[in-house]
Design a protein around this motif. Sequence first.
Motif, PDB file in Angstrom:
ATOM      1  N   CYS A 120      19.492  -7.902  32.561  1.00  0.00           N
ATOM      2  CA  CYS A 120      20.742  -7.169  32.365  1.00  0.00           C
ATOM      3  C   CYS A 120      20.487  -5.900  31.555  1.00  0.00           C
ATOM      4  N   PRO A 129      26.644  -0.856  36.106  1.00  0.00           N
ATOM      5  CA  PRO A 129      27.735  -1.263  35.218  1.00  0.00           C
ATOM      6  C   PRO A 129      27.647  -2.739  34.837  1.00  0.00           C
ATOM      7  N   PRO A 130      28.069  -3.087  33.629  1.00  0.00           N
ATOM      8  CA  PRO A 130      27.976  -4.485  33.159  1.00  0.00           C
ATOM      9  C   PRO A 130      28.618  -5.495  34.097  1.00  0.00           C
ATOM     10  N   ARG A 131      29.739  -5.138  34.712  1.00  0.00           N
ATOM     11  CA  ARG A 131      30.432  -6.131  35.536  1.00  0.00           C
ATOM     12  C   ARG A 131      29.668  -6.474  36.813  1.00  0.00           C
ATOM     13  N   PHE A 132      28.692  -5.653  37.183  1.00  0.00           N
ATOM     14  CA  PHE A 132      27.878  -5.940  38.363  1.00  0.00           C
ATOM     15  C   PHE A 132      26.594  -6.697  38.017  1.00  0.00           C
ATOM     16  N   GLN A 133      26.159  -6.644  36.773  1.00  0.00           N
ATOM     17  CA  GLN A 133      24.810  -7.089  36.427  1.00  0.00           C
ATOM     18  C   GLN A 133      24.581  -8.580  36.692  1.00  0.00           C
ATOM     19  N   PHE A 135      26.376 -10.617  38.479  1.00  0.00           N
ATOM     20  CA  PHE A 135      26.597 -10.906  39.899  1.00  0.00           C
ATOM     21  C   PHE A 135      25.335 -10.613  40.704  1.00  0.00           C
ATOM     22  N   ILE A 201      28.875   0.541  43.745  1.00  0.00           N
ATOM     23  CA  ILE A 201      28.848   1.114  42.398  1.00  0.00           C
ATOM     24  C   ILE A 201      29.150   2.607  42.451  1.00  0.00           C
ATOM     25  N   GLU A 204      32.889   3.235  43.094  1.00  0.00           N
ATOM     26  CA  GLU A 204      33.712   3.004  41.911  1.00  0.00           C
ATOM     27  C   GLU A 204      33.510   4.102  40.887  1.00  0.00           C
TER      28      GLU A 204
END
Length: 214
Positions: A120, A129-133, A135, A201, A204
């Motif tokens: 991460c 972005p953190p919200r994808f890491q 996943f 990504i 967005e």
Amino acid sequence: MGRKPLIAREDAVAAALEIIDTDGPGALSLERVAGRLGVKAPSLYNHFSDKAEILAEVARAVLLEVPVVPDPAATDDWKSWLVEASTAVRHTLLTHQRAAPIVVEYFPRGMLERLYAEYCRILGEHGVPPRFQMFILEAVHRMTIGSAVCVATGRPEMATPSNPAAFDTDVVDALHTGDWSGDRFFTGMLHAFLDGIEVQIGRESMAGQALPQH
């Protein structure tokens, strides 16, 4: 009286892995491990509480064989780095095909979480972005494990239809003419997934830049 042979925990794990590699998980028993070490089975209880603990250590031992892929430089492609790291895991699992299901069942959670935390950090440094890491990492982990288990259980790289007439001719021809080697199929699958994530990504990011300023 002769001195009783001393055994080390890592020697017992190595013996268990050898048995699994040769004869499969069903052949593993405390008696067989002890026999390889020249001791009695009860001696193993000085090191392990039960067979499950030995299997957990076998899983850890296999994963410790995975070669370390250096962190990518700031200018490197993070996707190619992640594919390379995942390929290293897959190749190690395929070196111990009969142990692959054990690695899946007994995957050391602490080891996986430490790896995720490190990865991460790397993904973040490359702008993911953190919200994808998480996943991305969990999806790639599942694809890696799943690919190795499919090979270990004898599944072909690309399934051939038992009733070709039910498919378009071009689809059937592509199956016969495509180079569906294990490595190519696996890396192609990962790249397709990661390319799609990168596009999302980017979309967005562009959408965020288009938001009105307050």
